[in-house]
Every structure is written in C-alpha cells, then in structure tokens.
Design a protein around this motif. Sequence first.
Motif: not given
Length: 159
Positions: A137, A140, A145, A149
């Motif tokens: 998280r 990312q 975003e 992956r």
Amino acid sequence: MAETDTAGEETPKKRSKLPLLIGLVLMLGLGGGAFYAVYSGLILGTPQAAEPQGETPEALPEVAFVPLDPMVVSLGGTAARHLRFNAQLEVPLAYQADVEHLKPRVMDVLNGYLRAVDVAELEDPTALIRLRAQMLRRVQIVVGEGRVRDLLVIEFVLN
C-alpha cells in the motif's frame, strides 16, 4: 467277505475344477474391463477425460519485475538486531520505467516503515502477510495507483 467290504467302499468322486476355472476367467475379464473403463474415463471422470479438448490457456499478462536493492535494517530494542529484506515489485510492462525511476523513493518508504515496526510483530510467523500488505500500500501511494500490482518478498531474515 473281505472282498465285499472293499467293494462296498467306493472312492468319492473328485470335484470338477470347471467352476473354479470359469470364476477365475470371469474375474480377470471383469477386472480388466473395469480398469479400462476407469482409465479411459468412461467411469468416474478421470483426469484424462477432464482434459479440455482444443482449449488453450489464456495468455499471461505482460508484467515486469523491478528488483529492489537488498536492505539491512537495524531494529530498535535492547539487543542489536537486524532485518535483511529483499523484494521485487510486479508492475505492468508499460510502467516499468516509471517505477524504476521512483525506486529511491520506494526504498526510503520501505526502510522507514520497517524501522518503525515492533520487533515482536516481526517475530510473529503470520506477520509477513500483514507487513507485505502494508508495504504494498505504501509503495502504491508513492508510485501512483495502478502502477504496482504486487510486492514479492524474496528475503526476510531476522537475526
């Protein structure tokens, strides 16, 4: 009189071996037939019968793996403890250059997060799943975003 006694005792008839022979042939025939039926997939849906006829698996997504530099993180506490950490980022092929360009920021975020984690949490065998989700998280957020992956943990050694 001795002749009459021996003549009166007849030798018993021997049983025929024909039923035993017929049973043996039937057993072998039915066993072979059952084996063929199961092996060929006529019964019980064996893996050979379940194989798709002419279907091809879908193509793998085009991904790249961006290796992160191995890190050695010193952990707080009374004893000098260290964590060796190595990971790779799974990214869509189109964003590989973007993620590699932001790799120093990613390393900084991961280093800061791992230093802040309590040693007791690192020692928990199930903690790696939670840590991995937290690190993914944070990565990312840094790179944007949809650009990363997954985070693949290659080495996680606590001493």
